[in-house]
Design a protein around this motif. Structure first.
Motif, PDB file in Angstrom:
ATOM      1  N   HIS A 126      -1.511  -1.372   4.159  1.00 48.25           N
ATOM      2  CA  HIS A 126      -0.360  -1.227   5.055  1.00 48.25           C
ATOM      3  C   HIS A 126       0.491   0.011   4.831  1.00 48.25           C
ATOM      4  N   SER A 127       0.076   0.875   3.933  1.00 48.50           N
ATOM      5  CA  SER A 127       0.878   2.082   3.747  1.00 48.50           C
ATOM      6  C   SER A 127       0.014   3.195   3.192  1.00 48.50           C
ATOM      7  N   LYS A 128       0.292   4.389   3.649  1.00 45.52           N
ATOM      8  CA  LYS A 128      -0.447   5.536   3.136  1.00 45.52           C
ATOM      9  C   LYS A 128       0.141   5.994   1.823  1.00 45.52           C
ATOM     10  N   THR A 129       1.440   5.761   1.613  1.00 40.17           N
ATOM     11  CA  THR A 129       2.109   6.090   0.375  1.00 40.17           C
ATOM     12  C   THR A 129       2.611   4.795  -0.238  1.00 40.17           C
ATOM     13  N   SER A 131       4.694   2.051  -1.861  1.00 40.08           N
ATOM     14  CA  SER A 131       6.127   1.963  -2.086  1.00 40.08           C
ATOM     15  C   SER A 131       6.460   1.095  -3.285  1.00 40.08           C
TER      16      SER A 131
END
Length: 167
Positions: A126-129, A131
């Motif tokens: 759900h995220s490229k970076t 968190s």
């Protein structure tokens, strides 16, 4: 092998802790062994009656217990699996089936590792970076020289996610 005359031994063949078979003493680490067999059954698509643990032991000789478990993956997955997740789950399973019960992780430690694997999957999906923040934790398996380092990822926005990972 379970002797057919050992009527007081209870459990499903192939999932029984070898220590339990030899001592007839059942404890929490016996459950850990059985859970490790179950994890390998999920990875390999074989059950203990199909030579699962012999297959695992052969693979462990070339993987050194940590990486390279791809050779035992169920062929029906047809390459559709995350190699890092596979290696982490298989390495955990291998620690669970250790012949020495004191060297097996606790069920709590197993849940922490599996939770971390799932959280990392969620972050990657759900995220490229990412968190999440990472803290280093060691799982002490009753031997000071046998600590298993893991990273526990905690999301700041949820109290529930941190409660599950606290030691």
């Amino acid at each position: 092998m379970v002797d057919k005359h050992a009527a007081n031994i209870r459990g499903t063949f192939g999932y029984l802790d070898p220590e339990y078979i030899s001592t007839r003493t059942f404890d929490k680490k016996s459950d850990v062994y059985s859970f490790g067999v179950l994890l390998f059954e999920l990875v390999a698509g074989r059950n203990p009656m199909q030579g699962l643990m012999e297959y695992v032991e052969l693979a462990a000789m070339s993987t050194e217990g940590e990486v390279g478990w791809e050779e035992i993956v169920d062929s029906r997955l047809d390459g559709r699996f995350d190699v890092q997740e596979l290696n982490e789950v298989a390495a955990l399973a291998y620690r669970c089936v250790n012949r020495a019960p004191r060297k097996r992780p606790s069920m709590r430690d197993i849940v922490q590792v599996l939770t971390r694997i799932l959280k990392l999957r969620h972050v990657r999906k759900h995220s490229k970076t990412p968190s999440a923040t990472a803290d280093e934790v060691s799982i002490d398996v009753d031997q000071p020289e046998t600590k298993i380092p893991i990273s526990v990822h905690r999301r700041d926005e949820s109290m529930d996610s941190t409660a599950d990972t606290d030691l």
